[in-house]
Scaffold this motif. Structure first.
Motif, PDB file in Angstrom:
ATOM      1  N   ALA A   1      -6.942  15.418 -31.416  1.00  0.00           N
ATOM      2  CA  ALA A   1      -7.227  16.100 -30.245  1.00  0.00           C
ATOM      3  C   ALA A   1      -7.564  17.357 -30.256  1.00  0.00           C
ATOM      4  CB  ALA A   1      -6.206  15.855 -29.135  1.00  0.00           C
ATOM      5  N   VAL A   2      -7.057  18.343 -31.302  1.00  0.00           N
ATOM      6  CA  VAL A   2      -7.368  19.869 -31.057  1.00  0.00           C
ATOM      7  C   VAL A   2      -8.782  19.776 -31.350  1.00  0.00           C
ATOM      8  CG1 VAL A   2      -6.969  21.825 -32.185  1.00  0.00           C
ATOM      9  CG2 VAL A   2      -4.927  20.342 -31.497  1.00  0.00           C
ATOM     10  N   PRO A   3      -9.139  19.491 -32.716  1.00  0.00           N
ATOM     11  CA  PRO A   3     -10.817  19.488 -32.968  1.00  0.00           C
ATOM     12  C   PRO A   3     -11.729  19.123 -32.099  1.00  0.00           C
ATOM     13  CG  PRO A   3      -9.939  18.332 -34.520  1.00  0.00           C
ATOM     14  CD  PRO A   3      -8.816  18.809 -33.617  1.00  0.00           C
ATOM     15  N   THR A   4     -11.275  17.754 -31.316  1.00  0.00           N
ATOM     16  CA  THR A   4     -12.254  16.922 -30.585  1.00  0.00           C
ATOM     17  C   THR A   4     -12.356  17.875 -29.239  1.00  0.00           C
ATOM     18  OG1 THR A   4     -11.306  15.085 -31.336  1.00  0.00           O
ATOM     19  CG2 THR A   4     -12.342  15.180 -29.068  1.00  0.00           C
ATOM     20  N   LEU A   5     -11.438  18.367 -28.839  1.00  0.00           N
ATOM     21  CA  LEU A   5     -11.261  19.213 -27.617  1.00  0.00           C
ATOM     22  C   LEU A   5     -12.142  20.446 -27.711  1.00  0.00           C
ATOM     23  CD1 LEU A   5      -7.665  18.852 -26.080  1.00  0.00           C
ATOM     24  CD2 LEU A   5      -9.752  17.858 -25.088  1.00  0.00           C
ATOM     25  N   LEU A   6     -11.949  21.193 -28.897  1.00  0.00           N
ATOM     26  CA  LEU A   6     -12.415  22.528 -29.166  1.00  0.00           C
ATOM     27  C   LEU A   6     -14.172  22.200 -29.421  1.00  0.00           C
ATOM     28  CD1 LEU A   6     -10.205  24.316 -31.742  1.00  0.00           C
ATOM     29  CD2 LEU A   6     -10.892  25.003 -29.507  1.00  0.00           C
ATOM     30  N   VAL A   7     -14.426  21.158 -29.854  1.00  0.00           N
ATOM     31  CA  VAL A   7     -16.027  20.733 -29.982  1.00  0.00           C
ATOM     32  C   VAL A   7     -16.444  20.351 -28.563  1.00  0.00           C
ATOM     33  CG1 VAL A   7     -17.468  19.223 -30.765  1.00  0.00           C
ATOM     34  CG2 VAL A   7     -15.811  20.175 -32.344  1.00  0.00           C
ATOM     35  N   VAL A   8     -15.735  19.615 -27.994  1.00  0.00           N
ATOM     36  CA  VAL A   8     -16.390  18.949 -26.617  1.00  0.00           C
ATOM     37  C   VAL A   8     -16.448  20.051 -25.186  1.00  0.00           C
ATOM     38  CG1 VAL A   8     -16.109  17.196 -24.796  1.00  0.00           C
ATOM     39  CG2 VAL A   8     -15.842  16.628 -27.287  1.00  0.00           C
TER      40      VAL A   8
END
Length: 288
Positions: free
Chosen positions: A273-280
């Protein structure tokens, strides 16, 4: 501007130190399904962070006016690096998949020439005890030698066959193929070799668990010990494959480990979830 730095640092962490640490957490094997999810989440998160770092740097430079010539140069360089990373991933996936499929197709053809089929199993006239499966999109094979059939008790032989059927049903070959492609795509300092080795152990533990659910645990243990050291061709999945001693230890542990499994699943979800949220989230904010 902070997001690309955070994503870059996260990519380094997920590609190097974290896999190294996870490979030494051997108790993870006692919850193999959750552990597999953790390894897959870590690998996917590392790829997302690596690609997201370049893309977010490029968009940060171009979306915030005024855009200076230096911003265009930095964005172009970031985009080029991201494209190279993506191209390496796609190329390594293609090369790995093509080589494995060619190898397995040739082996299936050779097995069909010399083996006798009995109950859907290819039996080789061979003095060495061997048992393995050759995966494929169509026409998978389970192969045993005549020595294996003669040396194992009926319950032991059935446990071995169920182990191989589990590999084919779950398509463990595709899991291994993905990690092999990552290992080929990334530089040597990345801990992809540790990840690949540990995933190889986990697919065997998962197949062991499946065999025990439909058969006798002691029979499988006896069969694994009888087949210890038996060879398996490249590209196949053998019953006596990776880390036999560790697998025997896990098989002897009959406790459920539900708390560990839940904690590992939660950790896997957090890592992804962490990189996904940072990207999106920054992109959504920029579009708003």
């Amino acid at each position: 501007m902070l997001t690309p730095v955070v994503l870059g640092a996260l990519a380094v962490l997920l590609a190097g130190p974290l896999p190294w640490l996870l490979s030494r957490w051997t108790d993870l094997r006692r919850t193999p399904a959750a552990a597999m999810l953790l390894w897959q989440s870590t690998a996917l998160a590392a790829v997302l962070a690596a690609l997201g770092a370049g893309l977010s740097l490029a968009t940060d430079r171009l979306w915030a006016p005024p855009v200076a010539p230096a911003d265009v140069v930095v964005a172009a360089l970031a985009g080029a690096v991201t494209a190279v990373v993506l191209a390496r991933l796609l190329l390594s996936g293609h090369r790995t998949g093509t080589a494995l499929r060619r190898l397995r197709r040739r082996h299936r053809e050779r097995v069909d020439l010399v083996a006798r089929v009995s109950g859907g199993v290819s039996v080789l006239e061979h003095d060495l005890p061997v048992a393995y499966c050759v995966p494929g999109m169509t026409g998978s094979r389970i192969v045993v030698s005549r020595s294996t059939v003669r040396s194992l008790a009926p319950a032991e032989l059935e446990a071995v066959l169920e182990h191989e059927r589990s590999h084919l049903r779950a398509r463990h070959d595709l899991v291994l193929e993905a990690f092999a492609a990552l290992h080929l795509a990334f530089p040597r300092w990345v801990a992809s070799e540790a990840a690949r080795r540990e995933v190889e152990v986990l697919v065997e533990v998962l197949a062991d668990r499946a065999a025990c659910r439909s058969g006798d645990r002691r029979a499988l243990l006896g069969a694994l010990l009888a087949l210890a050291g038996s060879p398996a061709p490249a590209g196949s999945l053998g019953s006596a494959g990776s880390a036999l001693a560790a697998r025997v230890e896990v098989l002897r542990d009959t406790r459920p480990h539900r708390v560990q499994a839940a904690a590992v699943v939660a950790l896997a979800a957090t890592i992804l979830a962490v990189p996904t949220l940072l990207v999106v989230l920054p992109w959504l904010a920029g579009l708003a």
